[in-house]
Design a protein around this motif. Structure first.
Motif, mmCIF file in Angstrom:
data_model
loop_
_atom_site.group_PDB
_atom_site.id
_atom_site.type_symbol
_atom_site.label_atom_id
_atom_site.label_comp_id
_atom_site.label_asym_id
_atom_site.label_seq_id
_atom_site.Cartn_x
_atom_site.Cartn_y
_atom_site.Cartn_z
ATOM 1 N N TYR A 118 0.845 -1.217 0.056
ATOM 2 C CA TYR A 118 0.072 0.044 0.073
ATOM 3 C C TYR A 118 0.916 1.242 0.022
ATOM 4 N N ILE A 119 0.293 2.343 -0.307
ATOM 5 C CA ILE A 119 0.772 3.643 -0.278
ATOM 6 C C ILE A 119 -0.212 4.685 0.402
ATOM 7 N N PHE A 120 0.419 5.696 1.070
ATOM 8 C CA PHE A 120 -0.322 6.745 1.556
ATOM 9 C C PHE A 120 -0.381 8.011 0.615
ATOM 10 N N VAL A 121 -1.500 8.275 0.241
ATOM 11 C CA VAL A 121 -1.465 9.605 -0.781
ATOM 12 C C VAL A 121 -1.839 10.771 -0.038
ATOM 13 N N LYS A 122 -1.097 11.807 -0.181
ATOM 14 C CA LYS A 122 -1.352 13.173 0.427
ATOM 15 C C LYS A 122 -2.248 14.066 -0.537
ATOM 16 N N SER A 123 -3.316 14.383 -0.166
ATOM 17 C CA SER A 123 -4.374 15.274 -0.896
ATOM 18 C C SER A 123 -4.795 16.204 0.190
ATOM 19 N N GLY A 124 -4.380 17.385 0.032
ATOM 20 C CA GLY A 124 -4.734 18.609 0.694
ATOM 21 C C GLY A 124 -4.273 18.273 2.330
ATOM 22 N N LYS A 125 -5.012 18.245 2.947
ATOM 23 C CA LYS A 125 -4.591 18.016 4.589
ATOM 24 C C LYS A 125 -4.878 16.545 4.788
ATOM 25 N N GLN A 126 -5.296 15.842 3.889
ATOM 26 C CA GLN A 126 -5.311 14.027 4.169
ATOM 27 C C GLN A 126 -4.168 13.489 3.894
ATOM 28 N N TYR A 127 -4.007 12.063 4.208
ATOM 29 C CA TYR A 127 -3.148 11.079 3.951
ATOM 30 C C TYR A 127 -4.236 9.968 3.909
ATOM 31 N N ILE A 128 -4.480 9.435 2.688
ATOM 32 C CA ILE A 128 -5.264 8.528 2.115
ATOM 33 C C ILE A 128 -4.376 7.205 1.973
ATOM 34 N N LYS A 129 -4.777 6.373 2.471
ATOM 35 C CA LYS A 129 -4.215 4.900 2.326
ATOM 36 C C LYS A 129 -4.814 4.034 0.859
ATOM 37 N N LEU A 130 -3.982 3.587 0.100
ATOM 38 C CA LEU A 130 -4.683 3.009 -0.882
ATOM 39 C C LEU A 130 -3.567 1.590 -1.219
ATOM 40 N N ASP A 131 -4.165 0.529 -1.560
ATOM 41 C CA ASP A 131 -3.634 -0.649 -1.889
ATOM 42 C C ASP A 131 -3.176 -0.163 -3.416
#
Length: 237
Positions: A136-149
């Motif tokens: 997985y990877i954490f994607v930074k979008s704005g103020k969020q860190y979104i986890k994606l497989d």
């Protein structure tokens, strides 16, 4: 090797820097730009380790351009005015060269860059190894860190200085360069166009010069066609 870009609106200043660069074996001049907008266009498609950037330029100054670049971009400011020095360092510049630039002073600045780039590359390499060992990877979008497989990501599409991550259930816009992203992804992601990196595990078919993922048709450019097709050839029955 350290890849360089020269940005200066004065041809004589560009020529002097080019001559200095050619004398240093580990420096590679990738591009010469004569205004900030030309440099911006190039940097949207390519990444360089070091920018020699004039401060006092028409339309957009070097300081204004530096404010738009990633904070880890390595910059050496060049100018005929010493009064700009303090302001230049506020943009995390590695050094500040006062024109006319002597080769001795140039080499002193390059040694600073060499130490910086070597450390930075080690960090990037180590980080990439850690990422590839996970699923997985954490994607930074704005103020969020979104986890994606990784398995859920279909493709990446360049949107000027941003990249859209398209997954099976969402789209996320992130600030990232395609060239840097390409180097950090696992091997089953492959670039097929200046604007597209696809997950080959989600590739349904290839039709003419298009890769098809679900209902989406993605162009395969001539620049990446041979590399892409050589990978596909390994899996043809």
């Amino acid at each position: 090797m350290i890849n360089c870009l020269i940005l200066d609106d004065e041809p004589n200043a560009v020529k002097l820097l080019e001559d200095h660069i050619l004398k240093v074996p580990f420096l590679v001049l990738k591009q010469k730009c004569y205004d900030a907008f030309e440099a911006i266009a190039y940097l949207k498609q390519e990444q360089v380790d070091l920018i020699f950037m004039d401060i006092n330029m028409p339309q957009m100054s070097g300081l204004e351009l530096a404010a738009q670049l990633p904070k880890n971009q390595c910059i050496i400011f060049t100018t005929a005015y010493s009064s700009y020095a303090l302001e230049g360092y506020e943009y995390n510049a590695i050094d500040y060269l006062l024109k006319p630039i002597t080769f001795k002073r140039f080499i002193h600045a390059i040694e600073k860059v060499r130490n910086y780039v070597l450390v930075d590359r080690k960090i990037v390499t180590d980080t990439s190894k850690e990422r590839h060992s996970d699923h997985y990877i954490f994607v930074k979008s704005g103020k969020q860190y979104i986890k994606l497989d990784y398995q859920c990501i279909l493709y990446f599409e360049a949107q000027k200085e941003y990249v859209t991550v398209v997954s099976t259930d969402r789209q996320i816009l992130v600030y990232k360069r395609m060239k840097q992203l390409e180097a950090e992804l696992p091997d089953f992601f492959i670039r097929i166009h200046n604007s597209f990196i696809v997950n080959i595990k989600h590739l349904d078919r290839i039709v003419d010069n298009q890769a098809v993922i679900g209902q989406t048709k993605i162009p395969i450019s001539n620049s990446y066609r041979d590399q892409f097709l050589s990978l596909i050839a390994k899996h043809i029955l």
